[in-house]
Scaffold this active site. Structure first.
Site, PDB file in Angstrom:
ATOM      1  CG  ASP A   1      -1.672   1.226   1.472  1.00 61.34           C
ATOM      2  OD1 ASP A   1      -1.747   1.729   2.610  1.00 61.34           O
ATOM      3  OD2 ASP A   1      -2.224   1.726   0.467  1.00 61.34           O
TER       4      ASP A   1
ATOM      5  CG  ASP B   1      -1.789   7.543   0.738  1.00 64.51           C
ATOM      6  OD1 ASP B   1      -2.812   7.371   0.047  1.00 64.51           O
ATOM      7  OD2 ASP B   1      -0.915   8.378   0.463  1.00 64.51           O
TER       8      ASP B   1
END
Lengths: 335, 362
Positions: free
Chosen positions: A62, A64
């Site tokens: 991922d 962020d």
């Protein structure tokens, strides 16, 4: 798994090898007796990290809260990714943040000193365009976008006509008896993602399309409530904009981003690796980790983003990753 | 399921604990994932938004189909108070619906108390009073209960401390009512001009003294307000999340539907993953308030409205008689559709039928 079927109505399933993915998902979370495994996440240590590394061919990250926070790289990320690449691991980036296209994300990585190519990135903006493509969305129909440039770019690349986007952030609404709010009757889908330029004009436009254009689709890139749009604090995510449109239309959206495994199909087309040899690394339990589990991957939670140890260990939390650690660069320290 | 997410807000309810937060009966996100449910921050806001069919209505036996109003006199004689919704009942946009003035006069002449309850929070009671006056109707402020007033009245009823502030995502009406009730507010239309820059080192501050965020229809809605409200609700301990109403769409102009207060509330529910306390219809807060204020029994009231999921449900939840008028958003086919489970006691085309039907029975 009962859970998968119930989810079907708003999360499109990955299209190919559906059965395989389900089997993998089942085996990942069931023990020998076929009962749901009540695993407790293991803190990453020199022993299990080595095992993890040896049994993983591709790491899915991922962005962020894992790689960066807003426009600031998290400490040690660059070196960690280099280390993993040097060990022959494939690196893939799977993000729910739909504000940028894959190309724009590649640019962001490069500007932060990390060499990543477009096709190693799977953003929810890309997922939205692909969803329309695989479902044969007619090219003469238009797509109204409540979200960022990224969605518009991906739609264009896929051959679709997008309306709205950041431009509509400047438009205002006149609530007078003689003012009629028009909308394009050829809009066949409304795509909603994170939108810092959200305003009433867009809410009304999207609402009219969904309520009045027959068969108009309502697609959400993701449902994340908040996220680290800047390094210092969390900001409202797509879940907020989607919440607004869902309330005014009284409809549920089709969600293409994590935890839906929809994007996994595109990943598998590029990397012919069994998902059991993949490790999903994320900071959010209900999107990243759930995505990994649903797809049959190993899962590693990092505490550098939205999830704290307290949240992970709270009795109300039912999502248990295989491993957890404070941040990605722990790999450097441990190995 | 609803109760989990509203634990913290329930703790602060005192006299009005029985009215409880309600959500629109249209939300049916039962097929959502994850199945696991936790208050915050893991569940999607949707899970908390899952509402069973209207909570209080489901405790009554299945209702018979609505009857067309035939004996208006009987209905009029059986109640002491008429509560009217405004949009679609009294007016449409800025035009009065036919026969309204004469109907209201007739009811008053028969000694009936008239009350006007609207979910529209853009104006204060005083401002609504002016609208009635402009349309040639003599209605006093004290007879009007807008959801803007309801929000302020609710805070008063729970003794919301005067040293705490209220952040408003909404329009002038809410600000005026809060001021009248003696509360300090922040936000409102002004914040519609505020911009944010998502860049490194930028931190949005928020007032830690905000003890409640009130959300209603807001044509100046923007990301600044959403973030401000979200920060207050998530970070200020015990901060209340109050919604004036959750109407999906509303007839702000008579020509078409407009996204309603429900969308602003939905946005905040999505970012905070919390359910709001709803003070407007179909929550019975306003009915309890006026029954208390005027000393009237619910059984002595008839609720007249054009919307099933707010007006009629409001009346049913409150235990009073209900009359649906077809002069607004609901058509006869919508009422009679198999998808509709909300059946008012009676229905008629518009309120002036009170006059014509009355004449017919003479």
């Amino acid at each position: 798994m009962e859970r998968c079927h119930e989810r079907e109505s708003i999360f499109p399933r990955a299209l190919s090898a559906q059965g395989n993915l389900e089997t993998l998902a089942r085996s990942a979370t069931m023990n020998a007796n076929g009962e749901a495994a009540k695993a407790v996440p293991e803190l990453l240590s020199p022993q299990n990290a080595r095992l993890l590394l040896d049994s993983t061919e591709a790491f899915l990250f991922d962005c962020d809260g894992v790689i960066w926070k807003g426009d600031k790289l998290i400490d040690g990320v660059s070196e960690t990714l280099d280390l993993l690449r040097s060990k022959g691991k494939k690196l893939v980036f799977v993000t729910n943040n739909s504000s940028k296209s894959r190309r724009q994300y590649a640019e962001k990585f490069n500007s932060l000193g990390i060499a990543v190519s477009e096709d190693e990135i799977f953003s929810s903006s890309f997922a939205a365009a692909m969803f329309l493509k695989v479902n044969d969305f007619p090219q003469e129909k238009k797509v109204y976008v409540i979200g960022g440039e990224g969605i518009l770019e991906e739609l264009q690349l896929a051959g679709f006509t997008g309306l709205g986007g950041p431009e509509d952030g400047k438009k205002t609404v006149e609530l007078k008896s003689n003012c009629f709010f028009e909308h394009d009757k050829s809009v066949g889908a409304v795509v909603v993602g994170i939108d810092p330029y959200i305003n009433y004009y867009k809410l009304q436009y999207g609402t009219l399309c969904i309520r009045e254009n027959p068969g108009c689709l309502f697609i959400a890139t993701n449902l994340d409530a908040v996220g680290h749009m800047t390094d210092l604090q969390e900001w409202p995510g797509a879940g907020c904009m989607v919440g607004a449109i869902s309330s005014s239309t009284e409809k549920k959206p089709m969600v293409v981003g994590k935890p839906s495994t929809f994007m996994m199909d595109f990943l598998l087309q590029k990397y012919h690796i069994n998902t059991s040899k993949m490790c999903m690394v994320g900071d959010r339990l209900d999107t990243d980790i759930l995505f990994g589990q649903n797809a049959g991957c190993k899962t590693l939670l990092v505490l550098s983003g939205v999830t704290t140890q307290a949240i992970l260990q709270d009795p109300s939390n039912k999502i248990q990753p295989d491993y957890y650690t404070s941040k990605l660069s722990d790999f450097l320290r441990i190995l | 399921m609803l109760s989990c997410s509203s634990h913290s807000s329930r703790a602060t309810l005192s006299a009005f604990s029985h009215f409880l937060p309600t959500t629109s009966p249209y939300f049916n996100f039962s097929s959502l994932s994850p199945k696991t449910f936790s208050p915050t921050p893991l569940n999607f806001g949707w899970r908390a938004a899952t509402a069973p069919k209207p909570r209080m209505a489901s405790t009554f036996p299945a209702r018979a189909s609505a009857q067309p109003l035939q004996n208006a006199d009987e209905l009029i004689d059986s109640v002491e108070t008429f509560i009217f919704d405004c949009d679609g009942v009294i007016w449409k946009g800025d035009s009065l619906i036919d026969g309204v003035p004469e109907t209201l006069d007739m009811l008053r002449s028969r000694g009936k108390r008239l009350v006007f309850v609207t979910n529209n929070s853009t104006k204060s009671r005083k401002q609504y009073g002016k609208k009635f006056e402009t349309l040639g109707l003599s209605v006093s402020e004290e007879e009007i209960f807008a959801s803007s007033f309801a929000a302020a009245a609710y805070l008063k009823s729970i003794n919301f401390p005067k040293d705490k502030k209220v952040y408003v995502i909404g329009e002038d009406g809410i600000l005026k009512e809060l001021e009248l009730a003696g509360f300090e507010y922040l936000g409102g239309p002004e914040d519609g001009g505020k911009k944010i820059e998502l860049k490194p080192g930028f931190l949005m501050e928020h007032d830690e003294n905000v003890g409640a965020v009130v959300v209603g229809f807001d044509r100046y809605f923007n990301y600044y307000k959403i973030q401000y409200g979200t920060l207050c609700i998530r970070e200020n301990p015990g901060c209340l999340f109050i919604a004036t109403n959750r109407d999906a769409v509303t007839h702000l102009t008579d020509a078409q539907e407009w996204a309603g207060g429900g969308s602003m509330v939905g946005a905040l529910a999505g970012s905070t993953q919390r359910e709001p306390l709803v003070v407007g219809k179909p929550s019975t807060f306003m009915m309890d308030y006026l029954a208390n204020k005027f000393g009237i029994l619910k059984s002595q009231i008839c609720m007249v409205g054009d919307r099933l999921d707010t007006d009629i449900l409001f009346g049913q939840n409150g235990g009073c008689k209900t009359l649906l008028v077809l002069s607004g958003v609901t058509s006869l086919s919508m009422l009679q559709s198999p998808n509709n489970s909300i059946q008012p006691d009676f229905y008629t085309s518009k309120i002036s039928d009170f006059l014509s039907l009355k004449a017919a029975t003479v």
